[in-house]
Write an enzyme that holds these catalytic residues in place. Structure first.
Site, PDB file in Angstrom:
ATOM      1  N   ALA A  57       0.863  -1.177   0.000  1.00 29.29           N
ATOM      2  CA  ALA A  57       0.000   0.000   0.000  1.00 29.29           C
ATOM      3  C   ALA A  57       0.899   1.227   0.000  1.00 29.29           C
ATOM      4  CB  ALA A  57      -0.897  -0.029   1.229  1.00 29.29           C
ATOM      5  N   GLY A  75       0.722  -5.015   0.766  1.00 26.99           N
ATOM      6  CA  GLY A  75      -0.436  -5.111  -0.121  1.00 26.99           C
ATOM      7  C   GLY A  75      -0.139  -5.825  -1.431  1.00 26.99           C
ATOM      8  N   GLU A  81      -0.403  -9.411  -0.625  1.00 30.73           N
ATOM      9  CA  GLU A  81      -1.838  -9.664  -0.435  1.00 30.73           C
ATOM     10  C   GLU A  81      -2.568  -9.731  -1.777  1.00 30.73           C
ATOM     11  OE1 GLU A  81      -1.734  -6.310   2.357  1.00 30.73           O
ATOM     12  OE2 GLU A  81      -2.972  -7.521   3.684  1.00 30.73           O
ATOM     13  N   GLU A 113       4.595  -5.038   7.224  1.00 33.50           N
ATOM     14  CA  GLU A 113       3.799  -3.996   7.903  1.00 33.50           C
ATOM     15  C   GLU A 113       4.244  -3.720   9.334  1.00 33.50           C
ATOM     16  OE1 GLU A 113       2.558  -6.345   5.943  1.00 33.50           O
ATOM     17  OE2 GLU A 113       1.051  -5.465   4.610  1.00 33.50           O
TER      18      GLU A 113
HETATM   19  N1  CAA Z   1       4.563   3.193  -0.744  1.00 32.54           N
HETATM   20  C1  CAA Z   1       4.971   4.379  -1.248  1.00 32.54           C
HETATM   21  N2  CAA Z   1       6.147   4.540  -1.897  1.00 32.54           N
HETATM   22  C2  CAA Z   1       6.924   3.455  -2.025  1.00 32.54           C
HETATM   23  C3  CAA Z   1       6.564   2.193  -1.518  1.00 32.54           C
HETATM   24  C4  CAA Z   1       5.304   2.092  -0.859  1.00 32.54           C
HETATM   25  N3  CAA Z   1       4.859   0.921  -0.347  1.00 32.54           N
HETATM   26  N4  CAA Z   1       7.545   1.311  -1.784  1.00 32.54           N
HETATM   27  C5  CAA Z   1       8.498   2.012  -2.446  1.00 32.54           C
HETATM   28  N5  CAA Z   1       8.127   3.292  -2.600  1.00 32.54           N
HETATM   29  C6  CAA Z   1       8.867   4.378  -3.257  1.00 32.54           C
HETATM   30  C7  CAA Z   1      10.049   4.857  -2.414  1.00 32.54           C
HETATM   31  O1  CAA Z   1       9.632   5.791  -1.443  1.00 32.54           O
HETATM   32  C8  CAA Z   1      10.934   5.456  -3.471  1.00 32.54           C
HETATM   33  O2  CAA Z   1      10.437   6.732  -3.798  1.00 32.54           O
HETATM   34  P1  CAA Z   1      11.487   7.966  -4.072  1.00 32.54           P
HETATM   35  O3  CAA Z   1      12.242   7.545  -5.309  1.00 32.54           O
HETATM   36  O4  CAA Z   1      10.593   9.132  -4.299  1.00 32.54           O
HETATM   37  O5  CAA Z   1      12.353   8.044  -2.866  1.00 32.54           O
HETATM   38  C9  CAA Z   1      10.705   4.562  -4.682  1.00 32.54           C
HETATM   39  O6  CAA Z   1       9.465   3.879  -4.441  1.00 32.54           O
HETATM   40  C10 CAA Z   1      11.783   3.502  -4.865  1.00 32.54           C
HETATM   41  O7  CAA Z   1      11.898   2.786  -3.641  1.00 32.54           O
HETATM   42  P2  CAA Z   1      13.288   2.646  -2.828  1.00 32.54           P
HETATM   43  O8  CAA Z   1      14.201   3.776  -3.140  1.00 32.54           O
HETATM   44  O9  CAA Z   1      12.944   2.405  -1.401  1.00 32.54           O
HETATM   45  O10 CAA Z   1      13.858   1.318  -3.515  1.00 32.54           O
HETATM   46  P3  CAA Z   1      14.857   0.270  -2.853  1.00 32.54           P
HETATM   47  O11 CAA Z   1      15.282  -0.632  -3.970  1.00 32.54           O
HETATM   48  O12 CAA Z   1      15.893   0.936  -2.024  1.00 32.54           O
HETATM   49  O13 CAA Z   1      13.930  -0.606  -1.855  1.00 32.54           O
HETATM   50  C11 CAA Z   1      11.960  -1.792  -1.206  1.00 32.54           C
HETATM   51  C12 CAA Z   1      12.883  -1.374  -2.359  1.00 32.54           C
HETATM   52  C13 CAA Z   1      12.706  -2.757  -0.277  1.00 32.54           C
HETATM   53  C14 CAA Z   1      10.743  -2.489  -1.814  1.00 32.54           C
HETATM   54  C15 CAA Z   1      11.535  -0.545  -0.405  1.00 32.54           C
HETATM   55  O14 CAA Z   1      11.043   0.436  -1.310  1.00 32.54           O
HETATM   56  C16 CAA Z   1      10.473  -0.784   0.621  1.00 32.54           C
HETATM   57  O15 CAA Z   1      10.761  -1.306   1.692  1.00 32.54           O
HETATM   58  N6  CAA Z   1       9.212  -0.407   0.327  1.00 32.54           N
HETATM   59  C17 CAA Z   1       8.127  -0.474   1.258  1.00 32.54           C
HETATM   60  C18 CAA Z   1       7.625  -1.901   1.417  1.00 32.54           C
HETATM   61  C19 CAA Z   1       6.545  -1.961   2.460  1.00 32.54           C
HETATM   62  O16 CAA Z   1       6.753  -1.666   3.610  1.00 32.54           O
HETATM   63  N7  CAA Z   1       5.339  -2.379   2.045  1.00 32.54           N
HETATM   64  C20 CAA Z   1       4.210  -2.503   2.929  1.00 32.54           C
HETATM   65  C21 CAA Z   1       3.370  -1.293   2.875  1.00 32.54           C
HETATM   66  S1  CAA Z   1       2.133  -1.317   4.112  1.00 32.54           S
HETATM   67  C22 CAA Z   1       0.854  -2.205   3.468  1.00 32.54           C
HETATM   68  O17 CAA Z   1       0.942  -2.730   2.386  1.00 32.54           O
HETATM   69  C23 CAA Z   1      -0.340  -2.257   4.364  1.00 32.54           C
HETATM   70  C24 CAA Z   1      -1.457  -3.106   3.881  1.00 32.54           C
HETATM   71  O18 CAA Z   1      -1.423  -4.311   3.932  1.00 32.54           O
HETATM   72  C25 CAA Z   1      -2.693  -2.455   3.514  1.00 32.54           C
END
Ligand code: CAA
Length: 260
Positions: free
Chosen positions: A66, A111, A114, A134
């Site tokens: 998400a 998400g 999921e 999460e």
């Molecule tokens: N939401 C919003 N933006 C996101 C994102 C997310 N889930 N995942 C990545 N991005 C964005 C980053 O902020 C970044 O943006 P900028 O270039 O503007 O800085 C861009 O995508 C590229 O990401 P990274 O620079 O972080 O890339 P990386 O290769 O260093 O890392 C990654 C990749 C490990 C996937 C890392 O991006 C990450 O940990 N992402 C989040 C994963 C996460 O926590 N997902 C769960 C979300 S909560 C959820 O999903 C709740 C639910 O069940 C409803």
């Protein structure tokens, strides 16, 4: 059926839905969820589509969860609404008459994992990574992750993934039954299309009934589930597809199903 954040394509009777926000690794915000809802509603009503593939745009990610930027400002009521919206969309995918294959091309986190588990089955590129991170954000999954994941990989393995937030490799995902097959990234869509194409060649009403039996049966005790299966099996004999399928077998020819 193109929309701002999705690409919708068809290849014969196979629809391909690509989540298209590569700059944020295809994160799901409200807009994407609403577009997915609309797209899948359209597919459900389209008898020309026999199977669907869901994937993510770009090299790196299927869906990285998400949208954290959007969620960060949520209060309790908005978070509840967001969770229910995501659950509604993923239920629609699970309840779609046509089978849905997740072609997991990269990160399937939160998400994204999921979304993949709401599909009927998953195939993955070697570089794909799965996880429910999460708890690292101080929350829990809200789009079905605490419910569909354990049903797929067992409660113990799901508990480890949900409590540690660790990412696992495609090989580990294969080992625990989260994905059916792992292929090199460049072969992923061809493999998904080949499987979807084989499904599209079968009796569409029968495939739908098999999907319904799998889904509904898993929420019933065995006796009720077997009775449900018998009803769906019997219902098949009221279709032209059953007559065509069995006649084709006996006449040693290819069946020509009409979804009737
Ligand atoms: N939401 C919003 N933006 C996101 C994102 C997310 N889930 N995942 C990545 N991005 C964005 C980053 O902020 C970044 O943006 P900028 O270039 O503007 O800085 C861009 O995508 C590229 O990401 P990274 O620079 O972080 O890339 P990386 O290769 O260093 O890392 C990654 C990749 C490990 C996937 C890392 O991006 C990450 O940990 N992402 C989040 C994963 C996460 O926590 N997902 C769960 C979300 S909560 C959820 O999903 C709740 C639910 O069940 C409803």
């Amino acid at each position: 059926m193109d929309s701002q954040n999705l690409i919708y394509e068809t290849a014969g009777a196979v629809a391909i839905v690509t989540v298209n926000r590569p700059k944020v690794l295809n994160a799901l915000n409200r807009a994407v969820l609403l577009e997915l809802d609309q797209t899948f509603a359209g597919i459900a009503a389209n008898r020309g589509i026999a199977a669907v593939i869901v994937t993510g745009a770009g090299e790196k990610s299927f869906v990285a969860g998400a949208d954290i930027a959007e969620m960060s400002g949520f209060g309790v009521a908005e978070a509840r609404e967001f969770s229910r919206l995501g659950q509604q969309v993923f239920n629609r995918i699970e309840e779609l008459p046509q089978p849905v294959i997740a072609a997991v091309n990269g990160f399937a986190l939160g998400g994204g994992c999921e979304l993949a588990t709401a599909c009927d089955f998953r195939i993955a590129a070697t570089k794909a990574r799965f996880g429910q991170p999460e708890v690292s954000l101080g929350v829990i999954p809200g789009f079905g992750g605490t419910q569909r994941l354990p049903r797929l990989v067992g409660r113990g393995m799901a508990a480890q993934l949900l409590f540690t937030g660790d990412m696992i490799s495609s090989e580990e995902a294969l080992r625990i039954g989260l994905v059916n097959k792992v292929v090199p990234a460049e072969a992923l869509m061809e493999e998904a299309k080949a499987i979807a194409g084989r499904i599209a060649g079968r009796g569409p009403l029968a495939v739908s009934a098999a999907k319904a039996a799998l889904r509904e049966g898993s929420n019933m005790d065995l006796n009720r589930a077997l009775a449900y299966e018998a009803e769906l099996f019997a219902g098949g004999f009221s279709t032209a597809d059953q007559k065509e399928g069995m006649a084709a077998f006996l006449q040693k020819r290819q069946a020509d199903f009409k979804a009737e």
